[in-house]
Scaffold this motif. Structure first.
Motif, short mmCIF file in Angstrom:
data_model
loop_
_atom_site.label_atom_id
_atom_site.label_comp_id
_atom_site.label_asym_id
_atom_site.label_seq_id
_atom_site.Cartn_x
_atom_site.Cartn_y
_atom_site.Cartn_z
N MET A 125 -72.21 -6.06 72.12
CA MET A 125 -72.43 -4.88 72.95
C MET A 125 -72.64 -3.61 72.13
N THR A 126 -72.74 -3.77 70.83
CA THR A 126 -72.83 -2.61 69.94
C THR A 126 -74.05 -1.74 70.24
N ASN A 127 -75.21 -2.35 70.45
CA ASN A 127 -76.40 -1.54 70.71
C ASN A 127 -76.27 -0.72 71.98
N GLY A 128 -75.72 -1.31 73.04
CA GLY A 128 -75.51 -0.57 74.27
C GLY A 128 -74.59 0.62 74.07
N ILE A 129 -73.55 0.42 73.26
CA ILE A 129 -72.60 1.50 72.97
C ILE A 129 -73.27 2.61 72.17
N LEU A 130 -74.01 2.22 71.13
CA LEU A 130 -74.69 3.22 70.31
C LEU A 130 -75.73 3.99 71.12
N GLN A 131 -76.44 3.31 72.01
CA GLN A 131 -77.42 3.98 72.86
C GLN A 131 -76.75 4.97 73.80
N ALA A 132 -75.58 4.61 74.32
CA ALA A 132 -74.86 5.53 75.21
C ALA A 132 -74.41 6.77 74.45
N LEU A 133 -73.93 6.59 73.23
CA LEU A 133 -73.54 7.74 72.43
C LEU A 133 -74.73 8.66 72.16
N GLN A 134 -75.86 8.04 71.78
CA GLN A 134 -77.06 8.81 71.49
C GLN A 134 -77.55 9.55 72.74
N GLN A 135 -77.55 8.87 73.89
CA GLN A 135 -78.07 9.46 75.12
C GLN A 135 -77.25 10.67 75.57
N THR A 136 -75.97 10.70 75.20
CA THR A 136 -75.12 11.83 75.57
C THR A 136 -75.02 12.87 74.46
N GLY A 137 -75.88 12.73 73.45
CA GLY A 137 -75.93 13.72 72.39
C GLY A 137 -74.83 13.60 71.35
N ARG A 138 -74.16 12.47 71.30
CA ARG A 138 -73.08 12.28 70.32
C ARG A 138 -73.58 11.51 69.11
N LYS A 139 -72.93 11.74 68.00
CA LYS A 139 -73.26 11.01 66.79
C LYS A 139 -72.63 9.61 66.84
N PRO A 140 -73.23 8.65 66.13
CA PRO A 140 -72.60 7.33 66.05
C PRO A 140 -71.19 7.43 65.47
N VAL A 141 -70.30 6.63 65.98
CA VAL A 141 -68.93 6.57 65.45
C VAL A 141 -68.68 5.17 64.92
N PRO A 142 -67.69 5.01 64.05
CA PRO A 142 -67.39 3.67 63.54
C PRO A 142 -67.23 2.66 64.67
N ILE A 143 -67.73 1.45 64.40
CA ILE A 143 -67.78 0.40 65.42
C ILE A 143 -67.00 -0.82 64.95
N GLY A 144 -66.25 -1.40 65.87
CA GLY A 144 -65.68 -2.73 65.67
C GLY A 144 -66.39 -3.68 66.61
N ASP A 145 -66.89 -4.80 66.11
CA ASP A 145 -67.63 -5.76 66.92
C ASP A 145 -67.09 -7.16 66.62
N ALA A 146 -66.48 -7.78 67.63
CA ALA A 146 -65.81 -9.06 67.41
C ALA A 146 -66.78 -10.23 67.28
N ASN A 147 -68.04 -10.02 67.66
CA ASN A 147 -69.03 -11.10 67.51
C ASN A 147 -70.43 -10.53 67.73
N PRO A 148 -71.02 -9.90 66.73
CA PRO A 148 -72.28 -9.19 66.93
C PRO A 148 -73.47 -10.11 67.11
N ASP A 149 -74.47 -9.62 67.87
CA ASP A 149 -75.75 -10.31 67.94
C ASP A 149 -76.65 -9.78 66.82
N GLN A 150 -77.84 -10.34 66.72
CA GLN A 150 -78.73 -9.97 65.62
C GLN A 150 -79.09 -8.48 65.65
N GLY A 151 -79.42 -7.98 66.85
CA GLY A 151 -79.80 -6.58 66.96
C GLY A 151 -78.68 -5.64 66.59
N SER A 152 -77.44 -6.02 66.93
CA SER A 152 -76.29 -5.19 66.58
C SER A 152 -76.16 -5.04 65.07
N LEU A 153 -76.35 -6.14 64.35
CA LEU A 153 -76.24 -6.09 62.89
C LEU A 153 -77.31 -5.20 62.28
N VAL A 154 -78.53 -5.30 62.82
CA VAL A 154 -79.62 -4.46 62.31
C VAL A 154 -79.29 -2.99 62.54
#
Length: 408
Positions: A277-306
């Motif tokens: 769910m990392t990409n969805g989270i990062l997109q939500a942060l970006q859409q609200t004008g916030r900078k990316p914050v450190p992420i914990g991901d218990a099982n990332p997909d390919q797009g999340s890693l990129v």
């Protein structure tokens, strides 16, 4: 570079209610903040027989580990097997990849004569329907059932029915309490604690954290959440300010995080999610004008890693629960039981793998992956995740197992 490391609070509530989980302690980050504590799983099984690396995977496992009732099981048939697969939910990438791998394995094993058929069913989170589907498989006299139940206890009666009919039931990454099942499992508590401890180190034990869980009530989601809480409990400066039910869906996670951010203007130090769910989270942060914050991901997909490599190459902590390797392990476990190899334990638990840092991402990400790649990321190179060779350690009479197609 990957590192296999060793080191479990209630299921998260849907929505963004404040659930401040600060813990008692001393100092800026708290003594032990970012570290793991050993916890024996208990039970009557003798885990000392296992090689050290494999035994470490049971560290902190959330359920007692007992001797398997299938240790002396002998099947009526060892060839041309009929295998049933019962899934509780299919609307995420992990489940889709697991089913695709099972179909690929079954096709190969049917050609070699090991299997004769594969029967599949999905209940879409309806426990009663899934129980009916498993009952149908029992009545159809399948030889073994692989299942991902949505409850640790609701299926105990039908699992006993399968056992009484001489049909082993193997769960995949969804532990059940029935002694008549064999749980092929990731140590989600340890995975959650590893991810939480990694994030705690990155934020230096300070700040407000948002948790985005999987599916409420799911054993995997609940146990991961317990692992995060165990890690954060050592850090009095970390406050878990909300828990959302992202359902392991990018779209759902993005929508819920947007809702949360609209009503919680305070600064987040990090966001932890239960996988993919990392990409969805990062997109939500970006859409609200916030900078990316450190992420914990218990099982990332390919797009999340990129995306992590692009935006947060040294500001993330990730675990891995690869669906293809997991399905291979569940299927080979079923075959080994049917071949009379004698499982030692009622839980076959993989040692979690943690990745952090740019070098690990460079090793893991493959050519052709993009930020929009939705498929689950396979295990990083060199990761021995319940391989056929490792599985031998969990059986009393290990023997050669059928060869499966090469992993992706």
């Amino acid at each position: 570079m990957t590192a296999a490391l060793t080191g479990t609070a209630a299921c998260a509530a849907k929505g963004g209610s404040d659930t401040d989980a600060r813990a008692a302690g001393a100092g800026t980050g708290g003594k032990g903040c970012g570290t793991l504590t050993y916890k024996d799983p208990g039970g009557n099984a003798d885990l000392s027989q296992l090689p050290k690396k494999i035994r470490e995977g049971y560290n902190g496992y959330f359920a007692p580990v007992n001797t398997s009732v299938y240790k002396d099981f002998k099947a009526k048939s060892t060839g041309h097997l009929k295998i049933g697969y019962s899934d509780s939910f299919s609307a995420n990438g992990w489940r889709g990849d697991a089913l695709a791998r099972l179909k690929q394995d079954a096709a190969a094993l049917q050609k070699s004569g090991v299997m004769s058929s594969l029967r599949t069913a999905n209940s879409n989170l309806d426990n009663s329907l899934q129980i009916q589907q498993i009952t149908s498989m029992i009545n159809q006299r399948v030889d073994a059932i692989i299942a991902i139940p949505n409850s640790p206890t609701a299926f105990n009666n039908v699992i006993k029915q399968a056992y009484d009919a001489g049909i082993p039931l193997i769960t995949l990454n969804s532990h059940v309490t029935s002694p008549y099942a064999i749980n092929v499992d990731t140590n989600y508590h340890l995975t959650g604690e590893l991810v939480g401890a990694g994030v705690a180190k990155i934020v230096k034990g300070q700040g407000d954290v948002l948790v985005v869980d999987g599916i409420n009530g799911s054993p995997a989601s609940s146990t991961l959440h317990q692992g995060y809480q165990a890690a954060f409990a050592k850090c009095p400066g970390i406050h878990v300010k909300g828990s959302l039910e992202g359902q392991w869906s990018e779209a759902t996670a993005k929508s819920l995080v947007l809702q949360y951010l609209s009503t919680h203007p305070g600064q987040l130090a990090a966001v932890v999610n239960s996988g993919g769910m990392t990409n969805g989270i990062l997109q939500a942060l970006q859409q609200t004008g916030r900078k990316p914050v450190p992420i914990g991901d218990a099982n990332p997909d390919q797009g999340s890693l990129v995306s992590l490599r692009k935006l947060l190459p040294d500001q993330y902590a990730a675990g891995v629960t690869p669906p293809a390797q997991g399905m291979d392990a569940a299927l080979l476990t079923a075959i080994a039981v049917l071949h009379g190899q004698g499982p030692k334990y009622d839980a076959i638990v993989a040692t979690p793998t943690q990745i952090t840092g740019r070098a690990a991402l460079d090793d893991w990400i493959r050519d052709g992956w993009t930020a929009s790649s939705a498929a689950q990321a396979p295990a990083p190179p060199g990761t021995d995740w319940l391989s056929p060779q490792q599985l031998r350690s969990y059986f009393q009479r290990p023997a050669a197992l059928p060869e499966l197609p090469p992993l992706p």
